[in-house]
Enzyme design. Structure first.
Site: not given
Length: 176
Positions: A55-57, A59
């Protein structure tokens, strides 16, 4: 104990100490079951270890990690994804992570279970990185390149794309 005996003991320990220069034979639990052993991966060639989060920028870098695996895997590179929730951006279960990566990125690189990468409870590999090399992931998608001997060649912060020339030049230098 005589000085001569002490020197003989020290000399006997030198080969053992020399062998301990690389990382410990770290074992990770595989997201697919079983275990992933870094020492076995290094037998093939260099290993790029990346702590990841779904759910990371950053990803979308999964696409680049897969591209590295597709391009350099046949020549010996292993790309190892280490999902972590240390920055509160990972899905809740290994099954969710595996499904997310397969569905959204068609990911086939080896992947560990959700693993701690910083602090007292960090996985032994990441404790070794911190203690021996001062390398602690500051965020998701921190990359560490190991050579065949297990030495840290380089590490890169999250914003550096896995397919950037900075990383691919280092990988290519380690491949036959």
């Amino acid at each position: 104990m005589t000085v001569r005996t002490a020197l003989a003991l020290c000399a006997a320990l030198v080969p053992t100490l020399a062998l301990a220069a690389g990382p410990p034979p770290a074992r990770f639990a595989s997201i697919d079951g079983g275990e992933i052993r870094l020492d076995q991966l290094r037998e093939r060639g260099p290993v790029l270890v990346v702590n990841t989060a779904s759910l990371c920028g950053f990803t979308p870098q999964y696409d680049d990690l897969q591209a590295l695996w597709d391009r350099y895997g046949p020549r010996g590179l292993t790309v190892l994804a280490v999902p972590s929730d240390d920055f509160k951006q990972e899905l809740g279960t290994e099954g969710e992570v595996r499904d997310f990566c397969a569905t959204n990125f068609d990911l086939t690189i080896p992947m560990t279970t959700i693993t701690r990468v910083k602090g007292e409870a960090a996985h032994p590999f990441y404790r070794w990185l911190a203690d021996e090399h001062g390398v602690v992931p500051g965020w998701n998608f921190h990359k560490v390149l190991l050579d065949r001997e297990g030495d840290v060649v380089a590490s890169w912060a999250s914003p550096v794309r896995p397919t950037s020339r900075t990383i691919t030049d280092r990988i290519e230098a380690l491949l036959p």
